[in-house]
Design a protein around this motif. Structure first.
Motif, PDB file in Angstrom:
ATOM      1  N   ALA A  17       0.841  -1.186   0.000  1.00 11.40           N
ATOM      2  CA  ALA A  17       0.000   0.000   0.000  1.00 11.40           C
ATOM      3  C   ALA A  17       0.881   1.243   0.000  1.00 11.40           C
ATOM      4  CB  ALA A  17      -0.908   0.003   1.235  1.00 11.40           C
ATOM      5  N   ALA A  18       0.345   2.329  -0.523  1.00 14.22           N
ATOM      6  CA  ALA A  18       1.058   3.606  -0.473  1.00 14.22           C
ATOM      7  C   ALA A  18       0.879   4.237   0.905  1.00 14.22           C
ATOM      8  CB  ALA A  18       0.526   4.550  -1.544  1.00 14.22           C
ATOM      9  N   PHE A  19       1.884   4.984   1.341  1.00 11.88           N
ATOM     10  CA  PHE A  19       1.825   5.681   2.621  1.00 11.88           C
ATOM     11  C   PHE A  19       1.508   7.150   2.360  1.00 11.88           C
ATOM     12  CE2 PHE A  19       3.055   7.800   6.440  1.00 11.88           C
ATOM     13  CZ  PHE A  19       2.893   6.880   7.463  1.00 11.88           C
ATOM     14  N   VAL A  20       0.399   7.613   2.900  1.00 14.14           N
ATOM     15  CA  VAL A  20      -0.019   9.007   2.779  1.00 14.14           C
ATOM     16  C   VAL A  20       0.171   9.661   4.144  1.00 14.14           C
ATOM     17  CG1 VAL A  20      -1.879  10.591   2.141  1.00 14.14           C
ATOM     18  CG2 VAL A  20      -1.732   8.325   1.051  1.00 14.14           C
ATOM     19  N   GLY A  21       1.046  10.652   4.220  1.00 17.76           N
ATOM     20  CA  GLY A  21       1.330  11.317   5.482  1.00 17.76           C
ATOM     21  C   GLY A  21       0.754  12.716   5.514  1.00 17.76           C
ATOM     22  N   TYR A  22       0.098  13.066   6.632  1.00 20.99           N
ATOM     23  CA  TYR A  22      -0.521  14.382   6.794  1.00 20.99           C
ATOM     24  C   TYR A  22       0.304  15.266   7.715  1.00 20.99           C
ATOM     25  CZ  TYR A  22      -3.621  18.040   8.536  1.00 20.99           C
ATOM     26  OH  TYR A  22      -4.146  19.258   8.881  1.00 20.99           O
ATOM     27  N   LEU A  23       0.520  16.493   7.291  1.00 19.40           N
ATOM     28  CA  LEU A  23       1.080  17.543   8.137  1.00 19.40           C
ATOM     29  C   LEU A  23       0.312  18.828   7.867  1.00 19.40           C
ATOM     30  CD1 LEU A  23       4.913  16.949   7.628  1.00 19.40           C
ATOM     31  CD2 LEU A  23       3.655  16.572   9.754  1.00 19.40           C
ATOM     32  N   CYS A  24       0.185  19.666   8.877  1.00 20.53           N
ATOM     33  CA  CYS A  24      -0.445  20.964   8.685  1.00 20.53           C
ATOM     34  C   CYS A  24       0.607  21.949   8.184  1.00 20.53           C
ATOM     35  CB  CYS A  24      -1.059  21.460   9.989  1.00 20.53           C
ATOM     36  SG  CYS A  24      -1.875  23.064   9.833  1.00 20.53           S
ATOM     37  N   ALA A  25       0.352  22.564   7.060  1.00 21.71           N
ATOM     38  CA  ALA A  25       1.296  23.518   6.482  1.00 21.71           C
ATOM     39  C   ALA A  25       1.512  24.699   7.430  1.00 21.71           C
ATOM     40  CB  ALA A  25       0.789  24.023   5.136  1.00 21.71           C
ATOM     41  N   GLY A  26       2.784  25.008   7.698  1.00 20.04           N
ATOM     42  CA  GLY A  26       3.101  26.139   8.556  1.00 20.04           C
ATOM     43  C   GLY A  26       3.195  25.816  10.022  1.00 20.04           C
ATOM     44  N   ASP A  27       3.046  24.535  10.380  1.00 22.75           N
ATOM     45  CA  ASP A  27       3.128  24.111  11.783  1.00 22.75           C
ATOM     46  C   ASP A  27       4.525  23.571  12.074  1.00 22.75           C
ATOM     47  OD1 ASP A  27       2.556  23.150  14.365  1.00 22.75           O
ATOM     48  OD2 ASP A  27       1.815  21.227  13.584  1.00 22.75           O
ATOM     49  N   TYR A 174     -11.007   8.739  -0.512  1.00 21.08           N
ATOM     50  CA  TYR A 174     -10.532   8.728   0.868  1.00 21.08           C
ATOM     51  C   TYR A 174     -11.649   8.177   1.751  1.00 21.08           C
ATOM     52  CZ  TYR A 174      -8.101  10.749   4.997  1.00 21.08           C
ATOM     53  OH  TYR A 174      -7.449  10.937   6.180  1.00 21.08           O
ATOM     54  N   TYR A 175     -11.447   6.979   2.279  1.00 24.99           N
ATOM     55  CA  TYR A 175     -12.417   6.377   3.190  1.00 24.99           C
ATOM     56  C   TYR A 175     -11.994   6.643   4.619  1.00 24.99           C
ATOM     57  CZ  TYR A 175     -15.063   2.950   5.845  1.00 24.99           C
ATOM     58  OH  TYR A 175     -15.871   2.363   6.773  1.00 24.99           O
ATOM     59  N   VAL A 176     -12.876   7.272   5.409  1.00 22.15           N
ATOM     60  CA  VAL A 176     -12.561   7.532   6.808  1.00 22.15           C
ATOM     61  C   VAL A 176     -13.013   6.326   7.621  1.00 22.15           C
ATOM     62  CG1 VAL A 176     -12.621  10.025   6.554  1.00 22.15           C
ATOM     63  CG2 VAL A 176     -14.708   8.842   7.208  1.00 22.15           C
ATOM     64  N   SER A 177     -12.124   5.813   8.449  1.00 20.05           N
ATOM     65  CA  SER A 177     -12.338   4.525   9.091  1.00 20.05           C
ATOM     66  C   SER A 177     -13.335   4.559  10.237  1.00 20.05           C
ATOM     67  CB  SER A 177     -11.000   3.981   9.611  1.00 20.05           C
ATOM     68  OG  SER A 177     -10.477   4.834  10.609  1.00 20.05           O
ATOM     69  N   ARG A 178     -13.785   5.751  10.611  1.00 21.39           N
ATOM     70  CA  ARG A 178     -14.727   5.855  11.725  1.00 21.39           C
ATOM     71  C   ARG A 178     -15.540   7.126  11.575  1.00 21.39           C
ATOM     72  NH1 ARG A 178     -10.847   7.884  16.719  1.00 21.39           N
ATOM     73  NH2 ARG A 178     -10.331   9.896  15.822  1.00 21.39           N
ATOM     74  N   GLY A 210      -8.041   6.501   6.193  1.00 20.14           N
ATOM     75  CA  GLY A 210      -7.436   7.353   7.200  1.00 20.14           C
ATOM     76  C   GLY A 210      -8.335   7.548   8.404  1.00 20.14           C
ATOM     77  N   PHE A 211      -7.908   8.383   9.334  1.00 21.73           N
ATOM     78  CA  PHE A 211      -8.547   8.714  10.606  1.00 21.73           C
ATOM     79  C   PHE A 211      -8.227   7.631  11.644  1.00 21.73           C
ATOM     80  CE2 PHE A 211     -12.055  12.074   9.953  1.00 21.73           C
ATOM     81  CZ  PHE A 211     -11.362  12.662   8.911  1.00 21.73           C
ATOM     82  N   GLY A 212      -7.376   7.964  12.580  1.00 24.03           N
ATOM     83  CA  GLY A 212      -7.138   7.113  13.731  1.00 24.03           C
ATOM     84  C   GLY A 212      -5.977   6.150  13.636  1.00 24.03           C
ATOM     85  N   VAL A 230      -3.416   6.352   5.413  1.00 30.38           N
ATOM     86  CA  VAL A 230      -3.202   7.746   5.783  1.00 30.38           C
ATOM     87  C   VAL A 230      -2.924   7.852   7.283  1.00 30.38           C
ATOM     88  CG1 VAL A 230      -4.101  10.102   5.677  1.00 30.38           C
ATOM     89  CG2 VAL A 230      -4.892   8.389   4.021  1.00 30.38           C
ATOM     90  N   VAL A 231      -1.824   8.502   7.632  1.00 35.32           N
ATOM     91  CA  VAL A 231      -1.509   8.761   9.035  1.00 35.32           C
ATOM     92  C   VAL A 231      -1.341  10.257   9.220  1.00 35.32           C
ATOM     93  CG1 VAL A 231       0.079   8.335  10.939  1.00 35.32           C
ATOM     94  CG2 VAL A 231      -0.376   6.517   9.283  1.00 35.32           C
ATOM     95  N   GLY A 232      -2.070  10.810  10.184  1.00 33.47           N
ATOM     96  CA  GLY A 232      -2.007  12.235  10.432  1.00 33.47           C
ATOM     97  C   GLY A 232      -1.629  12.588  11.854  1.00 33.47           C
ATOM     98  N   SER A 233      -2.561  12.427  12.776  1.00 30.85           N
ATOM     99  CA  SER A 233      -2.350  12.885  14.153  1.00 30.85           C
ATOM    100  C   SER A 233      -1.114  12.285  14.802  1.00 30.85           C
ATOM    101  CB  SER A 233      -3.586  12.570  15.003  1.00 30.85           C
ATOM    102  OG  SER A 233      -4.707  13.285  14.544  1.00 30.85           O
TER     103      SER A 233
END
Length: 269
Positions: A17-27, A174-178, A210-212, A230-233
């Motif tokens: 699977a591809a890894f999608v990483g989330y960051l907030c721009a400017g943080d 993008y499927y949110v898992s919850r 993603g989500f969680g 997707v991994v964010g938090s």
């Protein structure tokens, strides 16, 4: 192929699977954000999802709300977010997806927003609060400027809407898992595989989840069902722990990426 297509094709060729990483721009600030982006890219992110800081991020949990707050307080705005993309493009061709709210698009006008984003190096836009039934102007602008669209499917989305959502999507679904907002969680829903399979009946595009997702076991579980994870938090928390030290942020992010991907977590069985 565009950058998004290439990323998923490469992952498929490597049986993962591809890894999608989330960051907030400017943080936490421009330089720290650039260092964070470099760290996750060099650590194996296939697609970089950049949150555009917004004052009312209704789909985000506390971790990403605070990230947006730090970014805004450091002076981040629409132009500085584009500057960040331009800076990333000086060293990487990783696909970049904007994770944004429609107010920020509407304020500039869809055509102007898409044109400026494309010129900076953005590959796709996910507008969290824009339903595809009302997205005609946005879809037209994205198509004109070769920006891929990303739309969300929730666990509560009825099958009757899947075709509408998938038809409006050109990048990936993008499927949110919850249900609820972003944020780390202790376990993953047992319905992910079945729900992803149902989405795939309506599209040939990649489906990411993603989500969680917050550890290697979560990544491993989702990777068996989806085309991308997707991994964010879990990543953003590395910045929250070291907001005043760019080097510490980069070191923490590289360690976190290693933990998330340990044991070939993305590999398909």
């Amino acid at each position: 192929m565009n950058r998004i297509e290439k990323a998923f094709a490469q992952a498929r060729a490597e049986n993962r699977a591809a890894f999608v990483g989330y960051l907030c721009a400017g943080d936490p600030n421009f330089e720290g954000s650039l260092a964070a982006c470099r760290a996750v890219i060099e650590s194996g992110v296939d697609v970089l999802e950049l949150g555009v800081p917004f004052s009312d991020p209704l789909a985000d949990g506390l971790t990403n709300q605070l990230a947006a707050q730090r970014a805004l307080e450091s002076g981040s705005n629409s132009e500085r977010v584009l500057d960040l993309v331009r800076a990333i493009r000086e060293f990487s061709e990783v696909p970049i997806i904007f994770y944004t709210y429609y107010n920020l698009v509407f304020a500039q006008g869809s055509q102007a927003y898409a044109e400026r984003a494309k010129a900076a190096g953005v590959d796709g836009i996910l507008t969290l609060d824009l339903p595809p039934e009302e997205a005609g102007e946005h879809l037209e602008a994205c198509a004109k400027h070769a920006i891929q669209t990303v739309f969300i499917v929730a666990p509560t989305t009825p099958d009757s809407r899947l075709e509408i959502i998938c038809k409006a999507t050109t990048g990936f679904v993008y499927y949110v898992s919850r249900e609820g907002v972003t944020g780390e969680q202790a376990s993953m829903s047992e319905s992910i595989q079945a729900n992803v399979a149902q989405i795939k009946k309506h599209t040939d595009l990649p489906v990411v989840v993603g989500f969680g997702i917050s550890n290697a076991d979560h990544v491993r579980t989702v990777a068996q069902a989806a085309d991308g994870v997707v991994v964010g938090s879990a990543i953003v928390n590395c910045i929250a722990e070291n907001p005043a030290d760019d080097q510490a942020i980069a070191t923490s992010l590289r360690a976190k990426m290693g933990m998330l991907l340990e044991g070939g977590a993305l590999t398909k069985k």
